[in-house]
Design a protein around this motif. Structure first.
Motif, PDB file in Angstrom:
ATOM      1  N   PHE A  66       0.645  -1.186   0.006  1.00 54.26           N
ATOM      2  CA  PHE A  66      -0.029   0.067  -0.072  1.00 54.26           C
ATOM      3  C   PHE A  66       0.874   1.312   0.065  1.00 54.26           C
ATOM      4  CE2 PHE A  66      -2.593  -3.354   1.698  1.00 54.26           C
ATOM      5  CZ  PHE A  66      -3.886  -3.147   0.757  1.00 54.26           C
ATOM      6  N   ALA A  67       1.820   1.341  -1.116  1.00 53.44           N
ATOM      7  CA  ALA A  67       2.578   2.492  -1.417  1.00 53.44           C
ATOM      8  C   ALA A  67       1.687   3.564  -1.829  1.00 53.44           C
ATOM      9  CB  ALA A  67       3.663   2.348  -2.348  1.00 53.44           C
ATOM     10  N   ALA A  68       2.158   5.170  -1.539  1.00 49.71           N
ATOM     11  CA  ALA A  68       1.488   6.195  -2.016  1.00 49.71           C
ATOM     12  C   ALA A  68       0.651   5.854  -3.197  1.00 49.71           C
ATOM     13  CB  ALA A  68       1.880   7.340  -1.747  1.00 49.71           C
ATOM     14  N   PRO A  69       1.680   5.677  -4.387  1.00 46.40           N
ATOM     15  CA  PRO A  69       1.177   5.547  -5.725  1.00 46.40           C
ATOM     16  C   PRO A  69       0.082   4.766  -6.172  1.00 46.40           C
ATOM     17  CG  PRO A  69       3.659   5.774  -5.583  1.00 46.40           C
ATOM     18  CD  PRO A  69       3.216   5.300  -4.318  1.00 46.40           C
ATOM     19  N   LEU A  70       0.478   3.630  -5.462  1.00 45.62           N
ATOM     20  CA  LEU A  70      -0.459   2.495  -5.600  1.00 45.62           C
ATOM     21  C   LEU A  70      -2.000   2.929  -5.096  1.00 45.62           C
ATOM     22  CD1 LEU A  70      -1.079  -0.630  -6.877  1.00 45.62           C
ATOM     23  CD2 LEU A  70      -0.366  -1.454  -4.589  1.00 45.62           C
ATOM     24  N   VAL A  71      -2.049   3.250  -3.881  1.00 48.99           N
ATOM     25  CA  VAL A  71      -3.081   3.396  -3.184  1.00 48.99           C
ATOM     26  C   VAL A  71      -3.930   4.787  -3.885  1.00 48.99           C
ATOM     27  CG1 VAL A  71      -4.300   4.760  -1.012  1.00 48.99           C
ATOM     28  CG2 VAL A  71      -2.300   3.096  -1.021  1.00 48.99           C
ATOM     29  N   LEU A  72      -3.317   5.627  -4.367  1.00 49.27           N
ATOM     30  CA  LEU A  72      -3.841   6.671  -5.182  1.00 49.27           C
ATOM     31  C   LEU A  72      -4.453   6.126  -6.636  1.00 49.27           C
ATOM     32  CD1 LEU A  72      -1.541   9.727  -4.834  1.00 49.27           C
ATOM     33  CD2 LEU A  72      -3.679   9.319  -3.835  1.00 49.27           C
ATOM     34  N   ALA A  73      -3.786   5.157  -7.287  1.00 44.66           N
ATOM     35  CA  ALA A  73      -4.082   4.724  -8.407  1.00 44.66           C
ATOM     36  C   ALA A  73      -5.208   3.923  -8.222  1.00 44.66           C
ATOM     37  CB  ALA A  73      -2.823   3.769  -9.050  1.00 44.66           C
ATOM     38  N   VAL A  74      -5.262   2.932  -7.171  1.00 43.46           N
ATOM     39  CA  VAL A  74      -6.506   2.121  -6.942  1.00 43.46           C
ATOM     40  C   VAL A  74      -7.792   3.146  -6.488  1.00 43.46           C
ATOM     41  CG1 VAL A  74      -7.521   0.474  -5.338  1.00 43.46           C
ATOM     42  CG2 VAL A  74      -5.157   0.292  -5.957  1.00 43.46           C
ATOM     43  N   LEU A  75      -7.442   4.120  -5.838  1.00 40.52           N
ATOM     44  CA  LEU A  75      -8.798   5.000  -5.324  1.00 40.52           C
ATOM     45  C   LEU A  75      -9.369   5.678  -6.520  1.00 40.52           C
ATOM     46  CD1 LEU A  75      -7.396   6.485  -1.893  1.00 40.52           C
ATOM     47  CD2 LEU A  75      -8.981   4.484  -2.119  1.00 40.52           C
ATOM     48  N   GLY A  76      -8.176   6.043  -7.355  1.00 34.88           N
ATOM     49  CA  GLY A  76      -8.777   6.900  -8.525  1.00 34.88           C
ATOM     50  C   GLY A  76      -9.510   6.121  -9.515  1.00 34.88           C
ATOM     51  N   MET A  77      -8.920   4.667  -9.610  1.00 34.77           N
ATOM     52  CA  MET A  77      -9.562   3.775 -10.577  1.00 34.77           C
ATOM     53  C   MET A  77     -11.037   3.421 -10.131  1.00 34.77           C
ATOM     54  SD  MET A  77      -8.425  -0.238 -11.607  1.00 34.77           S
ATOM     55  CE  MET A  77      -8.443  -0.589  -9.789  1.00 34.77           C
ATOM     56  N   THR A  78     -11.017   3.077  -8.826  1.00 32.44           N
ATOM     57  CA  THR A  78     -12.386   2.878  -8.119  1.00 32.44           C
ATOM     58  C   THR A  78     -13.524   4.067  -8.450  1.00 32.44           C
ATOM     59  OG1 THR A  78     -11.052   1.513  -6.684  1.00 32.44           O
ATOM     60  CG2 THR A  78     -13.318   2.043  -6.005  1.00 32.44           C
ATOM     61  N   ALA A  79     -12.939   5.113  -8.165  1.00 34.75           N
ATOM     62  CA  ALA A  79     -14.132   6.225  -8.151  1.00 34.75           C
ATOM     63  C   ALA A  79     -14.330   6.464  -9.598  1.00 34.75           C
ATOM     64  CB  ALA A  79     -13.223   7.757  -7.872  1.00 34.75           C
ATOM     65  N   LEU A  80     -13.299   6.375 -10.790  1.00 35.59           N
ATOM     66  CA  LEU A  80     -13.699   6.439 -12.078  1.00 35.59           C
ATOM     67  C   LEU A  80     -14.770   5.241 -12.633  1.00 35.59           C
ATOM     68  CD1 LEU A  80     -13.254   7.463 -14.879  1.00 35.59           C
ATOM     69  CD2 LEU A  80     -11.328   6.250 -15.204  1.00 35.59           C
ATOM     70  N   THR A  81     -14.481   3.909 -11.872  1.00 32.48           N
ATOM     71  CA  THR A  81     -15.416   2.931 -12.227  1.00 32.48           C
ATOM     72  C   THR A  81     -16.883   3.343 -11.514  1.00 32.48           C
ATOM     73  OG1 THR A  81     -13.440   1.513 -11.951  1.00 32.48           O
ATOM     74  CG2 THR A  81     -15.920   0.579 -11.772  1.00 32.48           C
ATOM     75  N   GLY A  82     -16.929   3.931 -10.527  1.00 32.93           N
ATOM     76  CA  GLY A  82     -18.201   4.216 -10.001  1.00 32.93           C
ATOM     77  C   GLY A  82     -18.901   5.403 -10.878  1.00 32.93           C
ATOM     78  N   LEU A  83     -18.082   6.293 -11.341  1.00 32.37           N
ATOM     79  CA  LEU A  83     -18.703   7.410 -12.000  1.00 32.37           C
ATOM     80  C   LEU A  83     -19.101   6.847 -13.429  1.00 32.37           C
ATOM     81  CD1 LEU A  83     -16.288  10.209 -11.048  1.00 32.37           C
ATOM     82  CD2 LEU A  83     -18.711  10.073 -10.595  1.00 32.37           C
ATOM     83  N   ILE A  84     -18.191   5.962 -14.067  1.00 31.92           N
ATOM     84  CA  ILE A  84     -18.682   5.375 -15.348  1.00 31.92           C
ATOM     85  C   ILE A  84     -19.917   4.592 -15.056  1.00 31.92           C
ATOM     86  CG2 ILE A  84     -17.982   3.984 -17.097  1.00 31.92           C
ATOM     87  CD1 ILE A  84     -15.029   4.862 -16.754  1.00 31.92           C
ATOM     88  N   ALA A  85     -20.025   3.656 -14.304  1.00 33.36           N
ATOM     89  CA  ALA A  85     -21.021   2.661 -14.096  1.00 33.36           C
ATOM     90  C   ALA A  85     -22.183   3.371 -13.555  1.00 33.36           C
ATOM     91  CB  ALA A  85     -20.614   1.697 -12.905  1.00 33.36           C
ATOM     92  N   GLY A  86     -22.230   4.581 -12.938  1.00 32.86           N
ATOM     93  CA  GLY A  86     -23.329   4.995 -12.213  1.00 32.86           C
ATOM     94  C   GLY A  86     -23.836   6.473 -13.240  1.00 32.86           C
ATOM     95  N   SER A  87     -23.268   6.665 -14.236  1.00 31.10           N
ATOM     96  CA  SER A  87     -23.279   8.035 -14.942  1.00 31.10           C
ATOM     97  C   SER A  87     -24.619   7.757 -15.878  1.00 31.10           C
ATOM     98  CB  SER A  87     -22.302   8.291 -15.969  1.00 31.10           C
ATOM     99  OG  SER A  87     -22.054   7.447 -16.817  1.00 31.10           O
ATOM    100  N   TYR A  88     -24.892   6.776 -16.688  1.00 31.87           N
ATOM    101  CA  TYR A  88     -26.061   6.514 -17.355  1.00 31.87           C
ATOM    102  C   TYR A  88     -27.369   6.531 -16.541  1.00 31.87           C
ATOM    103  CZ  TYR A  88     -29.239   4.867 -20.643  1.00 31.87           C
ATOM    104  OH  TYR A  88     -30.415   4.332 -21.484  1.00 31.87           O
ATOM    105  N   PRO A  89     -27.229   5.540 -15.261  1.00 28.15           N
ATOM    106  CA  PRO A  89     -28.509   5.262 -14.573  1.00 28.15           C
ATOM    107  C   PRO A  89     -28.742   6.822 -14.255  1.00 28.15           C
ATOM    108  CG  PRO A  89     -26.979   3.684 -14.456  1.00 28.15           C
ATOM    109  CD  PRO A  89     -26.316   4.611 -15.219  1.00 28.15           C
ATOM    110  N   ALA A  90     -27.774   7.437 -13.437  1.00 25.56           N
ATOM    111  CA  ALA A  90     -28.240   8.743 -12.762  1.00 25.56           C
ATOM    112  C   ALA A  90     -28.953   9.632 -13.776  1.00 25.56           C
ATOM    113  CB  ALA A  90     -26.524   9.285 -12.381  1.00 25.56           C
ATOM    114  N   PHE A  91     -28.132   9.909 -14.917  1.00 21.28           N
ATOM    115  CA  PHE A  91     -28.760  10.982 -15.977  1.00 21.28           C
ATOM    116  C   PHE A  91     -30.308  10.425 -16.359  1.00 21.28           C
ATOM    117  CE2 PHE A  91     -24.496  12.380 -15.822  1.00 21.28           C
ATOM    118  CZ  PHE A  91     -24.504  13.708 -15.789  1.00 21.28           C
TER     119      PHE A  91
END
Length: 794
Positions: free
Chosen positions: A374-399
């Motif tokens: 859990f080094a800083a670059p990996l943590v940031l990459a994983v959190l960013g990927m998860t947030a992007l996944t949530g936004l992509i997955a939820g974008s169409y249903p939300a709108f």
């Protein structure tokens, strides 16, 4: 406000547990796959990137003419580095290196009664100006003060001496042909990091090698590897033009290779050349798996979109009431995106647990030692990927949900639009197109791997073990080694035993400058594989002759040579048996023509090859009689212990070595199989959920049909038909895509399977079967439901 949104999101997730479970499973599997692939990709991209001078560090490679075009080699003259540094202003420093692969399988280092196999590397005094190699003990400059000096890696020093302390000044014995002798330890160095492709145990002074092999100082040799460090202001394109004819200006016209520079840090990933031009390498697999990771994650996102929009009708009244009481569209979008993000981060927790559990298995498959740190670059990459996944997955249903008109919702006149239906169907088609491409690709990869393993290579590698022996170029040792091989041939269960120099499977040198009756100047530079073998090597390997005979087991065999069919064709020799050719200023008689066989990987066509008899070698091959392997190997071990006291007997089966040539392809095949299975699993989860919602939505229709006489089979077909049509469209799209992609992959092999139509028939049947199995539960459940319950007013 945020706290309120989170409460509502959590309650909604708990309210529909089936929806939540399907989405968390799909997203967590997708995230876990992406994390595993990401760890592997990061490790691959880091290979050979350990030098502080990486941006300016280059390897000098050669282009030379072959019978099939332009070949690329890494061997260069042993005095090239000195000349480049002196004559080219763009070169800041240069060094010659004889790497461990040049000495495969290495020699034997001894101290007292202890003997260890060792991987040597010979370097000159400029080496440390280009490469990182920290000394833990001693002064690295002292290594070059004495030709008989040696430096040991920290693990090797610990294994040989029991400690690294007080190692300086100790004398060790090293045995390897004419490089054998006593050497004084000048230092202990830190070994190369794990992201280096070559590891070595001993560092020797290159001056000692020049003393033993003075032909390295001739411009016509091609043994060491040359590396250069360019100046920060160097124009690389200009330097490449200057270096290209460098050798041609040193030797006779037409007898020298063309030089060019290749980035040292790229040599692991970009190691393939087509007709002298860089054409890819392992970077292809890196790109493929990046795409696979993106597709798997996108498939999981599609599941979320489809399931969310499918169940939108159940939340329509919620949206309508919120809008009536003043909720704006933006606040609704934020709420539904928040639900998606919450689901994504819940899935991340499950994904991390899966990665922890699966990482040991993944390491076994890939042959790596990856860690989830859990080094800083990996943590940031994983959190960013998860947030992007949530936004992509939820974008169409939300709108989509936020766009509902409250009047239509509350009046009950809300209808599913054609655009929504086609979007949902399009996403299902896209999911299954990718899954079907994966299935077809896995089938073709496995057929090619099976072809590789079962193809007749022209020699018999079954029941053959291979092991190394210590060798010194003196008459006593040659006689002892010859006597040892003769002893092996007397052991019951040994069909045949023979020696060889280096290794048959691709680890051999090349020979140039052959002369034969009628040869021309152009043919002088023809490259042949230089296979130096024991007298009965060909018989041991089962290599057949087209004409002539095998080597005779007498002193005259040193003047005999055997060529393969490809070499004879390239030379244009008629009736070659009995004719004399010149090899390295030695005249040798052609006594036989070997039938062509694959002595390298089947990525390449068979090259011209030259067999030269050698009195002994550093490798021994033993053909075992089937059924008596254990007792025979035990007897061979006993003989080995008598011949070489104090050394551990280590052997490998030749078919294992053969499989090692294709380790990357085999690993890719295994990984592709698993990832294809996971992609299909995620797609099926979405299909299962959609089938459930479709059955629920058409509950009253099903009840009416059953009342008027519809059978269970008819109702099941009614619910399944729509999904089978979508899968059929996916098959039609996926087949040409898979065919084009796999044809491109197979083009990398000189010998390959044909892509038959049966692969796609099997793929289509598998896709349809998986679809039927997935939706049958929901369809049959709906068909068997009591129509009274379906028609009862809610």
């Amino acid at each position: 406000m945020l706290k309120n949104y989170l409460k509502i999101a959590w309650r909604n997730l708990l309210k529909d547990r089936q929806f939540t479970l399907l989405n968390i499973t799909g997203l967590s599997v997708g995230l876990a796959c992406t994390l595993l692939i990401g760890l592997w990709v990061a490790d691959e991209l880091s290979m050979e990137k350990y030098n502080p001078n990486d941006a300016r560090l280059y390897q000098v490679l050669t282009r030379h003419k072959t019978e099939s075009g332009i070949g690329v080699g890494s061997g260069t003259p042993g005095i090239l580095a000195v000349a480049l540094k002196k004559e080219l202003p763009g070169v800041e420093n240069a060094t010659e290196v004889l790497p461990p692969s040049w000495f495969h399988p290495g020699g034997i280092a001894g101290f007292g009664d202890k003997k260890l196999k060792a991987r040597p590397q010979y370097i000159d005094s400029n080496y440390f100006g280009l490469f990182a190699c920290p000394f833990l003990e001693g002064d690295r400059r002292q290594l070059f003060a004495d030709k008989q000096g040696v430096a040991l890696s920290e693990p090797f020093a610990r294994a040989l001496f029991g400690t690294t302390q007080n190692s300086i000044g100790k004398t060790i014995r090293y045995d390897q042909f004419d490089l054998s002798g006593d050497f004084v330890v000048k230092g202990v160095f830190q070994p190369n990091p794990a992201n280096a492709t070559e590891q070595f145990d001993l560092l020797f002074n290159y001056a000692f090698m020049l003393e033993k092999k003075n032909w390295l100082q001739q411009w016509t040799n091609s043994d060491p590897q040359t590396f250069v460090l360019t100046k920060p202001t160097t124009d690389l394109a200009k330097l490449d033009k200057q270096i290209a004819p460098f050798l041609q200006n040193k030797v006779a016209k037409g007898q020298a290779d063309q030089l060019f520079l290749a980035k040292f840090g790229d040599r692991y990933l970009y190691n393939d050349y087509d007709n002298g031009v860089q054409s890819g390498g392992r970077i292809t697999y890196v790109r493929i798996f990046i795409v696979i990771a993106a597709f798997i994650l996108f498939i999981a996102c599609i599941n979320f979109m489809n399931l969310s929009t499918a169940r939108a009708a159940y939340r329509a009244k919620e949206v309508g009431i919120k809008k009536v009481v003043g909720a704006g569209r933006l606040s609704l979008i934020v709420q539904y995106l928040g639900e998606s993000l919450l689901l994504s981060f819940l899935s991340l927790g499950v994904a991390l647990l899966l990665v922890r559990l699966l990482l040991p298995v993944f390491n076994d498959i890939t042959g790596k030692q990856l860690e989830l740190s859990f080094a800083a670059p990996l943590v940031l990459a994983v959190l960013g990927m998860t947030a992007l996944t949530g936004l992509i997955a939820g974008s169409y249903p939300a709108f989509y949900l936020a766009a509902f008109r409250p009047v239509a919702v509350l009046k009950g006149t809300l209808r599913t639009s054609m655009g929504e239906l086609w979007a949902r169907k399009g996403l299902v088609i896209f999911q299954f197109t990718l899954s079907i491409v994966f299935i077809a690709s896995v089938l073709i990869i496995y057929r090619q791997i099976d072809y590789i393993e079962s193809r007749d290579t022209g020699y018999n590698r079954d029941q053959i073990i291979q092991f190394g022996i210590p060798v010194k170029m003196d008459s006593a040792n040659i006689a002892a080694a010859s006597s040892f091989i003769k002893q092996l041939n007397t052991i019951p269960g040994v069909v045949n035993a023979a020696g060889e120099l280096h290794n048959l499977l691709g680890d051999h040198g090349s020979v140039y400058g052959l002369k034969w009756p009628g040869s021309t100047t152009d043919q002088y530079k023809m490259e042949l594989a230089n296979l130096e073998v024991g007298y009965n090597f060909l018989e041991t390997m089962g290599i057949k002759l087209k004409e002539g005979r095998y080597f005779s087991q007498n002193p005259n065999a040193d003047h005999e040579v055997i060529l393969n069919e490809t070499a004879i064709r390239a030379m244009g020799l008629k009736d070659p048996v009995g004719k004399t050719i010149q090899v390295f200023d030695e005249k040798r008689q052609i006594v036989g023509i070997a039938k062509d066989f694959n002595f390298e990987s089947i990525y390449q066509t068979v090259k011209p090859a030259l067999f030269r008899s050698y009195p002994m070698g550093d490798q021994v091959l033993v053909k075992l009689r089937k059924g008596s392997e254990s007792s025979t190997i035990a007897a061979v071990k006993t003989a080995y212990s008598q011949f070489n006291p104090g050394m551990t007997f280590e052997y490998k089966y030749l078919d294992e070595e053969y499989r090692h040539l294709y380790a990357s392809d085999i690993r890719v095949g295994v990984l592709a199989r698993y990832f294809a299975g996971l992609a299909i699993l995620i797609s099926c989860l979405g299909l299962f959920g959609l089938a459930a919602f479709t059955a629920q939505k058409r509950k009253k229709e099903i009840g009416i049909r059953k009342v008027i006489g519809a059978s269970v089979v008819q109702v099941t077909y009614l619910l399944s038909r729509e999904f089978l049509v979508l899968v059929g469209i996916a098959i039609a799209i996926a087949v040409p895509v898979a065919w084009l992609a796999m044809r491109q992959w197979l083009n990398g092999f000189a010998y390959r399977v044909n892509i038959g139509y049966d692969v796609f028939v099997l793929t289509a049947l598998a896709a349809v079967g998986i679809t039927i199995i997935t939706i049958s539960f929901q369809s049959i459940k709906a068909a068997l439901a009591n129509p009274v319950e379906s028609l009862r007013t809610e």
